[in-house]
Write a protein that holds these residues in place. Structure first.
Motif, short mmCIF file in Angstrom:
data_model
loop_
_atom_site.label_atom_id
_atom_site.label_comp_id
_atom_site.label_asym_id
_atom_site.label_seq_id
_atom_site.Cartn_x
_atom_site.Cartn_y
_atom_site.Cartn_z
N CYS A 17 0.94 -1.40 0.04
CA CYS A 17 -0.06 -0.04 0.11
C CYS A 17 0.91 1.33 0.01
O CYS A 17 1.61 1.57 0.81
N GLY A 18 0.88 2.19 -1.16
CA GLY A 18 1.53 3.31 -1.12
C GLY A 18 1.13 4.31 -0.08
O GLY A 18 2.04 4.77 0.46
N PHE A 23 2.61 6.95 5.15
CA PHE A 23 2.23 7.21 6.48
C PHE A 23 3.19 6.77 7.34
O PHE A 23 3.22 7.25 8.65
N SER A 24 3.81 5.58 7.13
CA SER A 24 4.60 4.89 8.16
C SER A 24 5.79 5.72 8.64
O SER A 24 5.77 5.36 10.14
N PRO A 25 6.46 6.71 8.05
CA PRO A 25 7.31 7.47 8.88
C PRO A 25 6.68 8.31 10.22
O PRO A 25 7.22 8.46 10.86
N PHE A 64 -6.61 0.25 3.54
CA PHE A 64 -5.31 0.75 4.00
C PHE A 64 -4.88 2.14 3.78
O PHE A 64 -5.19 2.67 3.02
N PRO A 65 -4.27 2.93 4.81
CA PRO A 65 -4.20 2.60 6.06
C PRO A 65 -5.20 2.57 7.15
O PRO A 65 -6.15 3.34 6.84
N THR A 66 -5.47 1.59 8.09
CA THR A 66 -6.70 1.95 9.19
C THR A 66 -5.99 2.02 10.49
O THR A 66 -4.98 1.07 10.66
N ARG A 86 -4.30 12.19 9.58
CA ARG A 86 -2.83 11.31 9.78
C ARG A 86 -1.64 12.25 10.05
O ARG A 86 -0.80 11.89 9.42
N GLU A 87 -1.98 13.44 10.39
CA GLU A 87 -0.41 14.26 10.65
C GLU A 87 -0.35 13.90 12.13
O GLU A 87 -0.94 13.85 12.92
N LEU A 88 0.94 14.11 12.34
CA LEU A 88 1.69 14.00 13.62
C LEU A 88 0.97 14.92 14.48
O LEU A 88 0.57 14.11 15.77
#
Length: 108
Positions: A17-18, A23-25, A64-66, A86-88
């Motif tokens: 999933c792109g 989002f992972s970082p 995704f992402p969930t 989905r911002e920090l």
């Protein structure tokens, strides 16, 4: 996880999933922010490689992402789908609000 007394934010992802890769970082940085917290767990689970039904009843991953938030409070064990930004900064504010923590995002 149902016997856990800590609040948990779970990121369900798929390696292909792109959006998850992007989002992972941010999620990793979120984990760093709560690293010293005794009552918060920031977790990642590969939803393709793991049986979601074995993790906790009520969790449904359709895309995704969930993200799900699970309170460590014994009276609030239901998993809540996170539908915010989905911002920090917003993720930190959400966890602080729901867990009573005071992790600061000002140095971001």
């Amino acid at each position: 996880m149902q016997n856990n007394d800590k609040d948990v934010l779970i990121f369900f992802y798929a390696n292909w999933c792109g959006y998850c890769q992007k989002f992972s970082p941010i999620f990793d940085e979120l984990g760093d922010k709560f690293q010293l917290s005794d009552n918060i767990v920031i977790a990642k689970i590969d939803a393709i490689e793991n049986d979601i039904d074995d993790i906790m009843a009520g969790i449904v991953v359709e895309s995704f992402p969930t993200l799900y938030y699970v309170s460590g409070n014994k009276n609030e064990k239901a998993a809540v789908l996170y539908e915010g930004s989905r911002e920090l900064k917003e993720l930190i504010e959400y966890i602080n609000l729901h867990s009573g923590t005071t992790v600061d995002h000002a140095e971001l």
